[in-house]
Each structure stands twice: as C-alpha cells, then as structure tokens.
Design a protein around this motif. Structure first.
Motif, short mmCIF file in Angstrom:
data_model
loop_
_atom_site.label_atom_id
_atom_site.label_comp_id
_atom_site.label_asym_id
_atom_site.label_seq_id
_atom_site.Cartn_x
_atom_site.Cartn_y
_atom_site.Cartn_z
N PHE A 30 0.84 -1.19 0.00
CA PHE A 30 0.00 0.00 0.00
C PHE A 30 0.87 1.24 0.00
O PHE A 30 0.61 2.21 -0.71
CB PHE A 30 -0.90 -0.02 1.23
CG PHE A 30 -1.82 1.16 1.33
CD1 PHE A 30 -2.66 1.49 0.29
CD2 PHE A 30 -1.86 1.92 2.49
CE1 PHE A 30 -3.51 2.58 0.39
CE2 PHE A 30 -2.71 3.00 2.60
CZ PHE A 30 -3.54 3.34 1.55
N LEU A 41 2.05 1.94 -3.45
CA LEU A 41 1.00 2.51 -4.28
C LEU A 41 0.90 4.00 -4.02
O LEU A 41 0.71 4.81 -4.92
CB LEU A 41 -0.34 1.83 -3.96
CG LEU A 41 -0.43 0.34 -4.26
CD1 LEU A 41 -1.77 -0.21 -3.82
CD2 LEU A 41 -0.22 0.05 -5.72
N LEU A 42 1.03 4.38 -2.73
CA LEU A 42 0.97 5.78 -2.39
C LEU A 42 2.15 6.55 -2.97
O LEU A 42 2.03 7.71 -3.37
CB LEU A 42 0.96 5.94 -0.86
CG LEU A 42 -0.23 5.31 -0.14
CD1 LEU A 42 -0.04 5.42 1.36
CD2 LEU A 42 -1.52 5.97 -0.55
N HIS A 88 2.23 8.56 -6.57
CA HIS A 88 1.29 9.65 -6.86
C HIS A 88 1.65 10.38 -8.15
O HIS A 88 0.78 10.80 -8.91
CB HIS A 88 1.28 10.64 -5.69
CG HIS A 88 2.61 11.31 -5.46
ND1 HIS A 88 3.61 10.70 -4.73
CD2 HIS A 88 3.10 12.49 -5.89
CE1 HIS A 88 4.67 11.51 -4.71
NE2 HIS A 88 4.39 12.58 -5.40
N TYR A 116 -1.37 11.95 -1.51
CA TYR A 116 -0.54 10.76 -1.43
C TYR A 116 0.69 10.98 -0.55
O TYR A 116 1.17 10.06 0.10
CB TYR A 116 -0.12 10.30 -2.83
CG TYR A 116 -1.20 9.59 -3.59
CD1 TYR A 116 -1.31 8.20 -3.51
CD2 TYR A 116 -2.13 10.28 -4.36
CE1 TYR A 116 -2.30 7.53 -4.20
CE2 TYR A 116 -3.12 9.60 -5.04
CZ TYR A 116 -3.21 8.24 -4.95
OH TYR A 116 -4.20 7.57 -5.62
N THR A 160 -4.02 -4.98 -2.00
CA THR A 160 -2.77 -4.22 -2.01
C THR A 160 -1.62 -5.02 -2.61
O THR A 160 -0.82 -4.50 -3.39
CB THR A 160 -2.41 -3.78 -0.59
OG1 THR A 160 -2.42 -4.92 0.29
CG2 THR A 160 -3.40 -2.76 -0.07
N SER A 208 -2.11 -5.43 -6.35
CA SER A 208 -1.93 -4.12 -7.01
C SER A 208 -0.46 -3.75 -7.10
O SER A 208 -0.02 -3.17 -8.10
CB SER A 208 -2.70 -3.04 -6.24
OG SER A 208 -4.09 -3.27 -6.29
N LYS A 267 -4.51 1.94 -9.92
CA LYS A 267 -5.02 3.24 -9.46
C LYS A 267 -6.45 3.10 -8.93
O LYS A 267 -6.81 3.69 -7.91
CB LYS A 267 -4.98 4.26 -10.59
CG LYS A 267 -5.61 5.61 -10.23
CD LYS A 267 -5.63 6.55 -11.42
CE LYS A 267 -6.36 7.84 -11.05
NZ LYS A 267 -6.41 8.78 -12.20
N GLN A 286 -7.76 0.56 -7.53
CA GLN A 286 -7.74 -0.07 -6.22
C GLN A 286 -7.33 0.92 -5.14
O GLN A 286 -7.91 0.96 -4.05
CB GLN A 286 -6.77 -1.26 -6.23
CG GLN A 286 -7.01 -2.29 -7.32
CD GLN A 286 -8.45 -2.75 -7.40
OE1 GLN A 286 -9.02 -3.19 -6.41
NE2 GLN A 286 -9.05 -2.62 -8.58
N VAL A 287 -6.35 1.77 -5.44
CA VAL A 287 -5.87 2.75 -4.46
C VAL A 287 -6.98 3.74 -4.13
O VAL A 287 -7.20 4.10 -2.97
CB VAL A 287 -4.64 3.50 -4.99
CG1 VAL A 287 -4.20 4.57 -4.00
CG2 VAL A 287 -3.51 2.53 -5.24
#
Length: 402
Positions: free
Chosen positions: A20, A23-24, A27, A36, A350, A353, A387, A389-390
C-alpha cells in the motif's frame, strides 16, 4: 471493537502496509486528488508505532516507549527489536520477514518516487534486518517467534506494560521450518540490495547471512507450523506449504548475488517447487505470483531466456486478474474493487496491485504488452487498474459502491 476483530484488522494493515505504501509513493505516476504524500508518510510512520525494543533518538511516534528489553533472555540470546504484529505484542517472524522483503522490493523499484520519506523507509527496513540478524545468529537455528499468542490475546495492554509470557520459539535441524527460513533469507537478500550503495559492509553481512539461512532452509525441509503448531497456529499457520518460500528465497539470492548456483537452483526447481501453481496468489503465505513477476524482469530485459516459463506464468497472472476475463478465484465488486474469498481482503488488493505496478514498469521499459485472448494488457492498463484499487482504499468512493 472486540480485541479479536481489531487485532485481525491491524494484522491485515501491518502485513499489507508495504505494498500500500508503494502505491501511495506513485502519486506522480498514477495521479489522484488524494494527498498521497501525507498518506505515504503515515504508512511509514505506522511501522515506527510497531517498533519493539530500545527506541532510537529520532523516533517520531513520541507516545511509544522502550519495551520488551529482555526478549530472548530465557534462551540466553538477545532477541530484542523487530516489530510487533498488528494490535498484539507478539513478534511473528514469518509475516515480519515478508513485510521486510516487500518493503525492500518497494524501495528497489520505486524508491525514487518516495521523496523525503525514502530515508524513513530505509530505516524501517534496517529496524527489521537488525532483528533478523539476531534471530539467525546461530547457524542452523532461526528464532521465529517471541511471545505467547494465547496469553497475549487474552490481555489487552500496551507493550510498555506487558506482563505476559515472552517465550522464544525456534526452528532447527530437528524441527524444520523451510517456509519461515526461506522468507527470512529472501528478506535479508532483498535488503542487501537496498544497502548495497548506502552501507556496503552491512549489505555484505545481510547477503552472507541470507545465503547461510537459505542453505539451512533447503537442507532441512518442512513447514514450521508442523514443528511449532501450538505456537504459530492458527495465527500464521502455513497453509500453502514451504515450497514457494524456497523458490522465493533463491530468486532473491539470485537477484542480490548473481551467483550461478541460485540461477541453476531456480531453473532446476521450477517444476519441483511448483512455480506455476496458484499464480494469482501473493501474500505472506503464498509467493507464487511474486516469484513469477520478480524474475520476469530479467526476461523482459532480454537477459535470461532460461526464465521464459516464469514470464509466461507472470503473463497468465495478469490475464487471470483482469476485469471481465479474471479467474474464478478473483472477482470484482460492483464498483471495481478486487475481491478474493476469505478474510482480510485488503491484503489481496494491495499485494496484487503492487505486482500490477511492478509488472507494468517492467513491461513499459521493455516496450511490451501482455496478450490475453482478445484483450491486450498494456502497461497503462495495469497502472489504471492499480489506481482504481488505491482510490477505493483511500476513500469510500463510488468504486466500492453498487
């Protein structure tokens, strides 16, 4: 909230916080109206709140104090440090090592996107690896857990005040645990890449220890939940088997060392250790999809045709989770959130992804796409799916509603 449900939620968060977090960090790549930067900072800060042992002067979570300073004393070892699991005061080695591996992979592939939080992410890795070095200090022994889960779960208290048992559990030649040892080797090897230019001496120490722990895992094969069932089950009982962790550890040692023996091990054991099984699973208990995605980078870069079958597995993984043509095990909510049967769904969201983004990056650099029947999965499509999913995770958006 009941202790059990809160513990489950926090366990899910700690184990999945790393993917996770990555993913952040993207941004700048995937874009969004969400902050983010702030979410990334809080995700890494979460690790500091889980620290065990003597806290450093630069500790940012000021309400946390030193705790569990005598861990390991019952067995004559220094087993202080590491991370507590979820809302517990237990140190479970299996998910902690997986978290370390994923955080290291995150830094290796996406550290450039983390901005000022990169230094804190690196510190988070070192807090874990310093502990993993302690638990593997004795050859052919790995201490895999500190604390008794049952007494801990029956007593809700902060770690600074805990008075529950701090039993230390180990695997050895007579009580094997190839899964947790293989994952520990993977974590040490992946972290050695993180520190290769930052601290070469520490990097060499991590890599050498990774090789020794992997050899132990391979020579003494067996699942740690078989050796220590009463201590680790049902909390982090290995359901999937230890074979994937052996392959996972060898892949990371190959990546970190470039030694021929690990390349040959991976090629030789691809079928024996079931690299093509359950290709759309990835988490602390199942590494198959991660193995295939990680090693496929070399094929896409044109450097390792002998790994071609792993790339085919990775392509199959991508096709198996695409909306509209996904595998029966992978479903989507009406709003587009990945759903897999069982508990802790965000762990799947997460982790999968993260793999989508990693593979998207590898495909993009190689100027490749994934053919999925009548559909073509481009790097942009994979990024867009991640994206989605986030966005669902960060807010109660229309993506999660009917």
């Amino acid at each position: 909230m009941a202790r059990k449900s809160l513990t489950t939620s926090l366990r899910n968060l700690r184990v999945t916080a790393v993917p996770f977090l990555v993913l952040l960090s993207l941004h700048a790549v995937i874009g969004s109206g969400h902050d983010y930067h702030d979410a990334l900072r809080k995700s890494i800060l979460f690790f500091e709140g889980q620290r065990s042992g003597k806290l450093p002067p630069d500790q940012r979570v000021k309400w946390r104090r030193d705790s569990a300073l005598h861990d390991g004393s019952t067995v004559g070892r220094d087993l202080t440090g590491g991370y507590y699991d979820a809302g517990d005061n237990i140190k479970f080695g299996f998910p902690m090592a997986f978290t370390t591996t994923l955080l290291s992979w995150s830094i290796i592939d996406f550290g450039r996107n983390m901005g000022p939080e990169l230094k804190n992410a690196v510190k988070a890795v070192k807090w874990a690896t310093d502990y993993l070095l302690k638990v593997t200090a004795v050859p052919d022994v790995v201490y895999v857990q500190v604390g008794d889960a049952y007494s801990d779960h029956n007593c809700w208290e902060r770690p600074e005040d805990m008075d529950t048992l701090r039993s230390a559990y180990k695997i050895d030649g007579s009580h094997p645990g190839s899964d947790v040892a293989g994952e520990t080797a993977a974590a040490l090897a992946a972290a050695s890449i993180v520190f290769r230019s930052r601290d070469p001496a520490y990097s060499r120490l991590l890599l050498n220890r990774a090789a020794r722990v992997f050899d132990f895992a391979d020579r003494h094969r067996g699942a740690y939940s078989g050796s220590l069932r009463s201590a680790v089950c049902p909390f982090y009982c290995d359901v999937n088997g230890y074979q994937d962790e052996l392959l996972w550890g060898a892949v990371w040692l190959h990546k970190a060392s470039r030694r021929r023996r690990y390349r040959e091990y991976v090629v030789k054991n691809e079928v024996i250790l079931h690299a093509g099984d359950t290709i759309n699973e990835f988490g602390w208990d199942n590494k198959h999809a991660g193995i295939n995605v990680l090693i496929s980078k070399e094929v896409l870069m044109g450097r390792a045709e002998y790994f071609e079958s792993f790339k085919q597995n990775a392509d199959d993984f991508i096709c198996s989770i695409l909306p509209g043509i996904s595998h029966p095990q992978v479903q989507y909510s009406p709003g587009g959130l990945i759903f897999k049967a069982g508990g802790s769904n965000m762990q799947h969201v997460t982790s999968l992804s993260f793999l989508l983004l990693a593979y998207s990056s590898y495909l993009s650099h190689a100027n490749k796409v994934v053919p999925c029947g009548e559909t073509t999965a481009s790097p942009a499509l994979l990024k867009q799916l991640a994206k989605r999913q986030v966005t669902s995770i960060l807010s109660c958006s229309p993506l999660t509603r009917e």
